[in-house]
Design a protein around this motif. Structure first.
Motif, PDB file in Angstrom:
ATOM      1  N   GLU A 180       0.836  -1.198   0.000  1.00 33.01           N
ATOM      2  CA  GLU A 180       0.000   0.000   0.000  1.00 33.01           C
ATOM      3  C   GLU A 180       0.878   1.258   0.000  1.00 33.01           C
ATOM      4  OE1 GLU A 180      -3.453   2.137   2.774  1.00 33.01           O
ATOM      5  OE2 GLU A 180      -2.564   0.217   3.383  1.00 33.01           O
ATOM      6  N   ASP A 196       2.363   1.878  -3.404  1.00 31.39           N
ATOM      7  CA  ASP A 196       1.428   2.551  -4.309  1.00 31.39           C
ATOM      8  C   ASP A 196       1.454   4.063  -4.082  1.00 31.39           C
ATOM      9  OD1 ASP A 196       0.453   0.567  -5.936  1.00 31.39           O
ATOM     10  OD2 ASP A 196      -1.226   0.040  -4.640  1.00 31.39           O
ATOM     11  N   GLU A 197       1.544   4.475  -2.818  1.00 30.37           N
ATOM     12  CA  GLU A 197       1.632   5.898  -2.511  1.00 30.37           C
ATOM     13  C   GLU A 197       2.927   6.495  -3.078  1.00 30.37           C
ATOM     14  OE1 GLU A 197       1.170   6.665   1.644  1.00 30.37           O
ATOM     15  OE2 GLU A 197      -0.823   5.745   1.755  1.00 30.37           O
ATOM     16  N   TYR A 202       4.502   5.386  -5.734  1.00 28.38           N
ATOM     17  CA  TYR A 202       4.308   5.512  -7.173  1.00 28.38           C
ATOM     18  C   TYR A 202       3.584   6.824  -7.495  1.00 28.38           C
ATOM     19  CZ  TYR A 202       5.787   0.854  -8.740  1.00 28.38           C
ATOM     20  OH  TYR A 202       6.525  -0.261  -9.065  1.00 28.38           O
ATOM     21  N   ASN A 203       2.565   7.139  -6.710  1.00 22.51           N
ATOM     22  CA  ASN A 203       1.845   8.401  -6.918  1.00 22.51           C
ATOM     23  C   ASN A 203       2.783   9.601  -6.779  1.00 22.51           C
ATOM     24  OD1 ASN A 203      -0.699   7.374  -7.462  1.00 22.51           O
ATOM     25  ND2 ASN A 203      -1.334   7.356  -5.331  1.00 22.51           N
ATOM     26  N   MET A 208       1.012  -2.409 -10.020  1.00 27.08           N
ATOM     27  CA  MET A 208       0.227  -1.453  -9.246  1.00 27.08           C
ATOM     28  C   MET A 208      -1.187  -1.983  -9.057  1.00 27.08           C
ATOM     29  SD  MET A 208       1.191   2.059 -11.262  1.00 27.08           S
ATOM     30  CE  MET A 208       2.869   2.381 -11.822  1.00 27.08           C
ATOM     31  N   SER A 209      -1.858  -1.506  -8.037  1.00 26.14           N
ATOM     32  CA  SER A 209      -3.275  -1.855  -7.875  1.00 26.14           C
ATOM     33  C   SER A 209      -4.059  -1.169  -8.990  1.00 26.14           C
ATOM     34  CB  SER A 209      -3.791  -1.395  -6.513  1.00 26.14           C
ATOM     35  OG  SER A 209      -3.814   0.024  -6.431  1.00 26.14           O
ATOM     36  N   ASP A 250      -6.849   0.476  -8.830  1.00 25.78           N
ATOM     37  CA  ASP A 250      -7.256   1.823  -8.416  1.00 25.78           C
ATOM     38  C   ASP A 250      -6.121   2.818  -8.564  1.00 25.78           C
ATOM     39  OD1 ASP A 250      -9.796   1.013  -7.828  1.00 25.78           O
ATOM     40  OD2 ASP A 250      -9.469   0.836  -5.665  1.00 25.78           O
ATOM     41  N   ASN A 251      -4.901   2.366  -8.240  1.00 28.25           N
ATOM     42  CA  ASN A 251      -3.754   3.261  -8.335  1.00 28.25           C
ATOM     43  C   ASN A 251      -3.425   3.591  -9.784  1.00 28.25           C
ATOM     44  OD1 ASN A 251      -1.835   4.731  -6.801  1.00 28.25           O
ATOM     45  ND2 ASN A 251      -0.235   3.335  -7.450  1.00 28.25           N
ATOM     46  N   ARG A 252      -3.541   2.601 -10.665  1.00 30.59           N
ATOM     47  CA  ARG A 252      -3.303   2.863 -12.093  1.00 30.59           C
ATOM     48  C   ARG A 252      -4.255   3.930 -12.616  1.00 30.59           C
ATOM     49  NH1 ARG A 252      -2.709  -3.013 -12.621  1.00 30.59           N
ATOM     50  NH2 ARG A 252      -4.878  -3.138 -13.265  1.00 30.59           N
ATOM     51  N   ASN A 311      -5.895   6.118 -10.889  1.00 31.46           N
ATOM     52  CA  ASN A 311      -5.650   7.391 -10.218  1.00 31.46           C
ATOM     53  C   ASN A 311      -4.504   8.149 -10.897  1.00 31.46           C
ATOM     54  OD1 ASN A 311      -5.805   9.327  -7.917  1.00 31.46           O
ATOM     55  ND2 ASN A 311      -3.766   8.525  -7.499  1.00 31.46           N
ATOM     56  N   ILE A 312      -3.436   7.431 -11.235  1.00 35.00           N
ATOM     57  CA  ILE A 312      -2.285   8.061 -11.882  1.00 35.00           C
ATOM     58  C   ILE A 312      -2.669   8.594 -13.260  1.00 35.00           C
ATOM     59  CG2 ILE A 312      -0.008   7.602 -12.890  1.00 35.00           C
ATOM     60  CD1 ILE A 312       0.412   5.639 -10.484  1.00 35.00           C
TER      61      ILE A 312
END
Length: 230
Positions: free
Chosen positions: A129, A132-133, A135-136, A172-173, A175-177, A179-180
């Motif tokens: 988790e 992922d942050e 990566y953002n 990546m999750s 949701d994260n993909r 979001n990016i």
């Protein structure tokens, strides 16, 4: 002053080269903080030190070091005096992405003595988790570069942004993909399109939009479909 400055960098390089394999996360934190201070006085030599850290000692770094290193890379990129350093610094975001990816996939093991520090850093989150942050954060740093005043730096930033995203997105999750893509990449593309219209067809913005479109094509179609269905 030049003599003192030279001795400082010579000492820093000796520490990295002779002891880099044995430096713990607190040691790397101190070295990176030192580089941050030294960047105010000598961009070129500080960049060479950071480049050496990321290229040759990446395996000894931890999640703890990534954000300070990315902030330093931004300093190099936005320095107006040497665009060669700017371009090289953009490419070094690959080393940061690979470091995040190694932790995300469990390729890096957290040593027992490091666990208390990681626990305070993670604040109850799982490693994946937190990755992922990161990566953002990484793509947020890169997208700022995509708005640089230099057309060549913008182009380099867009290319590296897309290449890293395409390379790492499977880790990546979902949701994260999204979001990016939605909150970072597409938003900047939309802002540039609005500026292009408002500024009566600015040729540099037109070229930036063309490069953005070319990079969007590199993103696999299934992700575009996911985004449109979201």
């Amino acid at each position: 002053y030049k003599l003192i400055k030279g001795k400082i960098f010579l000492g820093l390089n000796k520490i990295i080269q002779q002891s880099g394999h044995f430096i713990d996360l607190f040691g790397w934190e101190s070295i990176i903080q030192s580089c941050n201070i030294l960047s105010n006085y000598d961009i070129e030599n500080t960049f060479l030190a950071v480049k050496q850290i990321l290229n040759d000692y990446n395996i000894y770094l931890t999640l703890f070091n990534i954000i300070p290193l990315m902030k330093l890379l931004q300093v190099f990129i936005f320095d107006e005096n040497d665009k060669n350093i700017s371009f090289s610094a953009v490419e070094l975001f690959w080393s940061c992405a690979n470091l995040v990816d190694d932790f995300k996939q469990g390729k890096r093991i957290i040593k027992d003595k490091q666990k208390p520090v990681f626990d305070s850093l993670l604040k109850g989150k799982e490693i994946k988790e937190y990755c992922d942050e990161l990566y953002n954060k990484l793509f947020s740093f890169l997208i700022q570069i995509c708005n640089d005043s230099s057309m060549d730096v913008r182009k380099s930033g867009l290319n590296v942004f897309t290449e890293i995203f395409v390379s790492k997105m499977s880790h990546m999750s979902s949701d994260n993909r999204l979001n990016i893509l939605d909150d970072i990449f597409y938003k900047v593309f939309s802002n540039n399109a609005e500026k292009f219209i408002a500024e009566n067809n600015n040729p540099e913005l037109e070229q930036t939009l063309e490069i953005s479109l070319l990079n969007m094509i590199k993103i696999p179609s299934y992700l575009i479909i996911l985004h449109l269905l979201h």
